[in-house]
Design an enzyme around this catalytic site. Structure first.
Site, short mmCIF file in Angstrom:
data_model
loop_
_atom_site.label_atom_id
_atom_site.label_comp_id
_atom_site.label_asym_id
_atom_site.label_seq_id
_atom_site.Cartn_x
_atom_site.Cartn_y
_atom_site.Cartn_z
N GLY A 77 0.84 -1.21 0.00
CA GLY A 77 0.00 0.00 0.00
C GLY A 77 0.87 1.25 0.00
O GLY A 77 0.67 2.17 -0.81
N HIS A 78 1.87 1.29 0.89
CA HIS A 78 2.79 2.43 0.92
C HIS A 78 3.57 2.52 -0.40
O HIS A 78 3.78 3.61 -0.93
CB HIS A 78 3.82 2.29 2.06
CG HIS A 78 3.23 2.24 3.43
ND1 HIS A 78 3.24 1.10 4.20
CD2 HIS A 78 2.62 3.19 4.16
CE1 HIS A 78 2.67 1.35 5.36
NE2 HIS A 78 2.27 2.61 5.37
N ASP A 96 -7.32 4.65 5.04
CA ASP A 96 -7.64 5.56 6.14
C ASP A 96 -8.50 6.69 5.57
O ASP A 96 -8.05 7.83 5.45
CB ASP A 96 -6.35 6.11 6.75
CG ASP A 96 -5.53 5.00 7.39
OD1 ASP A 96 -5.97 4.45 8.39
OD2 ASP A 96 -4.45 4.68 6.86
N LYS A 129 -4.10 -4.33 2.83
CA LYS A 129 -2.73 -4.29 3.37
C LYS A 129 -2.67 -3.31 4.54
O LYS A 129 -3.22 -2.20 4.45
CB LYS A 129 -1.77 -3.79 2.29
CG LYS A 129 -1.66 -4.70 1.10
CD LYS A 129 -0.51 -5.64 1.26
CE LYS A 129 -0.32 -6.47 0.00
NZ LYS A 129 0.73 -7.47 0.15
N SER A 130 -2.02 -3.74 5.61
CA SER A 130 -1.87 -2.88 6.79
C SER A 130 -0.64 -3.34 7.55
O SER A 130 -0.36 -4.55 7.63
CB SER A 130 -3.10 -3.04 7.68
OG SER A 130 -2.82 -2.52 8.97
N ARG A 138 -0.47 -3.38 10.58
CA ARG A 138 -0.99 -4.12 11.74
C ARG A 138 -1.33 -5.57 11.40
O ARG A 138 -1.55 -6.37 12.32
CB ARG A 138 -2.20 -3.41 12.34
CG ARG A 138 -1.83 -2.10 13.02
CD ARG A 138 -2.98 -1.48 13.78
NE ARG A 138 -2.54 -0.41 14.67
CZ ARG A 138 -2.59 0.89 14.38
NH1 ARG A 138 -3.06 1.31 13.23
NH2 ARG A 138 -2.16 1.79 15.25
O1 PAF Z 1 -1.41 7.06 8.06
C1 PAF Z 1 -0.40 7.08 8.81
O2 PAF Z 1 0.47 6.21 8.73
C2 PAF Z 1 -0.25 8.17 9.85
O3 PAF Z 1 -1.48 8.49 10.42
C3 PAF Z 1 0.46 9.42 9.32
C4 PAF Z 1 -0.35 10.12 8.22
C5 PAF Z 1 1.83 9.06 8.79
C6 PAF Z 1 0.65 10.44 10.45
O4 PAF Z 1 1.42 9.92 11.48
#
Ligand code: PAF
Length: 282
Positions: free
Chosen positions: A36-37, A150, A184-185, A187
């Site tokens: 995801g990132h 999110d 995907k997370s 966690r």
């Molecule tokens: O989504 C996240 O991982 C966090 O909430 C963020 C935007 C990096 C802020 O700490």
């Protein structure tokens, strides 16, 4: 991959890119990067000359009984993901670098945060808005990238940027799922094999809700009742919330007569997972 730990270093780097006339994209993260990132970093590197990725587990956005201490961290792996996805530098400060002693200014939002995760996690969005404002002031990017997983955070950040006249374009990117459907997370790493199986109830229920909307159901109660019943059929799952809200106000609605967000937070054992869909996108 270059990793910098101080505000001065990242500022100097961005300043020197600016002098060369380069554009800067920014992906704020709490690390333990996954696909995801990576999709956010790839998008940023497509749209900007340089991409900064911050890796900072922000203590301010965790409540007292939440998982700040156990939140997974692996900067070496993060560095590989950033490299492979086309990022240029990681900003990885210590909490003391971000919050100097005597820190006492906060960014608080009085709309959009009363429902969903804001209700279950009362200090969360104050922490998110404060740290994102700080990171924006430090990095000064042209564009910043946030995941739609999110969804409430994305809405809150867009609103904050507009309210406070921050000159940054906010770009939301789609949820990335495993082949199984699980969103995907970072966690997900808390889940045992058995819990990982049970966690599929989230995406299965999301897909079920999407089907109902696709088939023309407009009654939110009917959709939510069916979704809740489905989650309750999974013994390891405990619902925090399943709600349908107006996409612009994040307030609950009864009828699907405007763009809406259907969002859930569900505990699988001790792990709280979230998932959602935008009704306009089904
Ligand atoms: O989504 C996240 O991982 C966090 O909430 C963020 C935007 C990096 C802020 O700490």
């Amino acid at each position: 991959m270059k990793i910098v730990r101080t505000i001065d270093e990242i500022r100097n780097q961005v300043k020197s890119w600016r002098k060369e006339g380069l554009t800067v994209g920014f992906v704020p993260t709490m690390g333990y990067l996954h696909e995801g990132h990576a999709s956010l970093i790839r998008k940023s590197s497509e749209q900007n000359d340089r991409t900064v990725v911050s890796v900072f587990v922000n203590p301010m956005q965790f409540g007292v009984n939440e998982d700040l201490d156990s939140y997974p961290r692996d900067i070496e792996h993060d560095s590989e993901v950033v490299e492979e996805s086309g990022g240029d530098i990681i900003f990885n400060p210590e909490p003391e670098e971000m919050y100097k002693s005597g820190f006492s200014s906060f960014v608080d939002m009085t709309v959009l945060t009363e429902e969903l995760c804001g209700l279950s996690r009362p200090v969360h969005f104050r922490g998110v808005c404060t740290v994102v404002t700080k990171l924006f002031n430090i990095v000064k990017p042209d564009r910043a990238y946030f995941g739609q997983k999110d969804a409430q955070q994305l809405a809150v950040i867009k609103h904050m940027v507009s309210d406070l006249n921050m000159d940054i374009e906010i770009i939301g990117c789609p949820i990335v799922r495993e082949e199984s459907g699980l969103a995907k997370s970072s966690r997900n790493t808390y889940l045992s094999d058995k819990e990982r199986e049970s966690a599929l109830i989230l995406s299965k229920t999301i897909f079920m809700g999407m089907d109902m909307v696709r088939n023309g159901e407009k009654d939110c109660k009917k959709i939510l009742d069916a979704m809740k019943k489905n989650i309750e059929s999974e013994p390891l799952a405990k619902i925090d919330y399943v709600k349908i809200v107006d996409l612009n106000t994040m307030q609950q609605i009864d009828t699907l007569d405007r763009p809406a967000l259907c969002a859930m937070a569900v505990y699988i054992g001790k792990t709280r997972l979230i998932d959602n869909f935008f009704t306009e996108q089904v």
